[in-house]
Design a protein around this motif. Sequence first.
Motif, PDB file in Angstrom:
ATOM      1  N   GLN A  88       0.867  -1.176   0.000  1.00 31.23           N
ATOM      2  CA  GLN A  88       0.000   0.000   0.000  1.00 31.23           C
ATOM      3  C   GLN A  88       0.902   1.224   0.000  1.00 31.23           C
ATOM      4  O   GLN A  88       1.805   1.332   0.832  1.00 31.23           O
ATOM      5  CB  GLN A  88      -0.917   0.002   1.233  1.00 31.23           C
ATOM      6  N   ILE A 119      -4.803   3.493   6.090  1.00 33.41           N
ATOM      7  CA  ILE A 119      -4.429   2.175   5.598  1.00 33.41           C
ATOM      8  C   ILE A 119      -5.650   1.262   5.544  1.00 33.41           C
ATOM      9  O   ILE A 119      -6.659   1.495   6.215  1.00 33.41           O
ATOM     10  CB  ILE A 119      -3.366   1.514   6.506  1.00 33.41           C
ATOM     11  N   VAL A 125      -0.187  -5.403   6.723  1.00 31.85           N
ATOM     12  CA  VAL A 125      -0.149  -3.984   7.097  1.00 31.85           C
ATOM     13  C   VAL A 125      -0.949  -3.792   8.383  1.00 31.85           C
ATOM     14  O   VAL A 125      -2.184  -3.824   8.376  1.00 31.85           O
ATOM     15  CB  VAL A 125      -0.717  -3.080   5.982  1.00 31.85           C
TER      16      VAL A 125
END
Length: 259
Positions: A88, A119, A125
């Motif tokens: 990302q 996010i 992540v």
Amino acid sequence: MQPPLLVLLLAFFLLPGAEAGEIIEGKEAEPHSRPYMAYLHVKDKKEFRCGGVLVQKNFVLTAAHCNVRLIIVTLGAHDIKNEEETKQNFLVKKAIPHPNYNNKNFSNDIMLLQLEGNIKQTDAVKPLPLPRSRKRLRPGQKCTVAGWGKVSTWGPYSDTLREVQLTLRKDKDCEYRFRRSYNSTIQLCVGDPTENKASFQGDSGGPLLCKNEIQGIVSYGNKYGEPPRVFTKVASYLPWIKKTMKSLQLQNPDHLLWS
């Protein structure tokens, strides 16, 4: 889908020849085992790299000396040169270096980056919470640091995330080596001088983890990468970090922070 501008910028930053940092005498990390790690593509007069740590859904903690006019943050990366569905990418909405940062002696070498968006939390992540309070760190304690770059001082660069275990040292070891620039109140002395293991250029801003908590941010050392090296002591800045994130949350109510 990535915005066209961001795609073009990323292609530019990943061209061969960009300067990089390194983890000396480390090993390759298990892919995506550190989902909080941030890779910073940094461009000023030249290109270089920094690391960082995701601490909220739109905030990355890094070093103040990584503050230049253009920073692109990549999260969810293991191999920075290959396409990975886990990645990302974000432009930085606002860079907030500590107001008392001194670029001559690297005191208060800490900075928050507010990302342009939030996010999408995945297995690759995830933010790493800030330590809840100051914990006493002991000389001899084992901690880890990670980053992208060379496998040795003069060796080739690594495209994959590498990690190394380092030992906390007594403050006097860094007071002797760095004289007046070292301040035990706001800095940590890290790395055994009898071992060829260290963070180095380009690892700046990456997190030092002790018992899975963020205790340090890679700051500076001598130009040869020899330990011990100096890390910013995160616990000393918890009030500033929390106050800054809360202030920006109030300015941007759409970017709600996790408690």
